[in-house]
Scaffold this active site. Structure first.
Site, PDB file in Angstrom:
ATOM      1  N   HIS A   1     -82.487 -23.442 -60.181  1.00 44.24           N
ATOM      2  CA  HIS A   1     -81.182 -24.019 -59.820  1.00 44.24           C
ATOM      3  C   HIS A   1     -80.737 -23.413 -58.480  1.00 44.24           C
ATOM      4  CE1 HIS A   1     -77.386 -26.016 -60.376  1.00 44.24           C
ATOM      5  NE2 HIS A   1     -76.809 -24.908 -59.944  1.00 44.24           N
TER       6      HIS A   1
ATOM      7  N   GLU B   1     -85.643 -20.131 -53.329  1.00 38.72           N
ATOM      8  CA  GLU B   1     -86.337 -20.946 -54.341  1.00 38.72           C
ATOM      9  C   GLU B   1     -87.860 -20.839 -54.277  1.00 38.72           C
ATOM     10  OE1 GLU B   1     -84.842 -24.924 -55.008  1.00 38.72           O
ATOM     11  OE2 GLU B   1     -83.037 -24.453 -53.893  1.00 38.72           O
TER      12      GLU B   1
END
Ligand code: GAR
Length: 209
Positions: free
Chosen positions: A110, A181
């Site tokens: 996320h 990420e």
């Protein structure tokens, strides 16, 4: 060998980070069985195919109602029988029966520091728009196990990224991907593949050697 299925919706840059990490040995002990996209035009499907990985589209639009999709999605995963399901930019709510069938074996990336800027309506670029609207100075990304809640499962790892004065949602999204990420997700898969993560009382803990 940890067998994984990666679920995607769009560009697939997180998928690319996983495929590259498997090829260069940053992720060990792991085999990507297949990639599933809810969007048949997703660039992520091309990325999978060019690495010789089975890539398929499975969209709620192919089914008369959501429950039919939920069942088909769960059945497909069961047929593939992965040890771990990796949500790498999969923008579809995971069906409850999938969570039940793969309890503790689904992870998600996320693009914020959970519990900030997450939950219903917070996905993709929208997260970064809300971050800039609120004027926070630090954001980041989170990898977590998936439970029946939205972005609520045990957190595996997080990385902070600083906001810059002239950031746009797009520039911030790019920096969060690059700095957080694409680092966190491959690392989490490698940790799980090598038995370094366990869940104790609803929280993750790193196993000591
Ligand atoms: C990524 O930023 C990922 O964190 C986000 O979607 C993007 C997908 O990019 N996921 C969510 O917002 C999940 N709630 P990608 O297709 O290039 O990996």
């Amino acid at each position: 060998m940890l067998k994984i299925v990666v679920c995607v919706s769009g560009g697939g840059t997180n998928l690319q980070a996983i495929l590259d990490a498997v090829e260069t040995g940053k992720i060990t002990n792991t085999q990507v069985l297949a990639v599933i996209s809810n969007n048949k035009g997703a660039k992520a499907l091309e990325r999978a195919k060019s690495h010789g990985i089975e890539a398929e589209a499975l969209s709620p639009r192919q089914y008369p109602h959501r429950e039919a999709f939920n069942q088909a999605f769960t059945d497909r995963l069961k047929a593939l029988s992965p040890d771990l399901v990796v949500l790498a930019g999969f923008l579809v709510r995971i069906p409850p029966q999938t969570v039940e069938a793969f309890d503790g074996r689904i992870i998600n990336i996320h693009p914020s520091l959970i519990p900030s800027f997450c939950g219903v309506g917070y996905y993709g670029l929208k997260v970064h728009e809300k971050v800039l609207e609120r004027g926070v100075k630090v954001t980041g990304a989170t990898v977590h196990f998936v439970n029946e809640g939205m972005d609520e499962g045990p957190i595996i790892s997080q990385k902070a990224v600083y906001i810059e004065e002239d950031d746009t949602p797009e520039s911030l999204q790019q920096r969060v991907m690059e700095q957080a990420e694409w680092v966190l997700l491959p690392q989490a898969i490698d940790d799980i593949a090598n038995g370094r993560i366990q869940i104790v009382n609803g929280k993750t803990r790193r196993k000591t050697e």
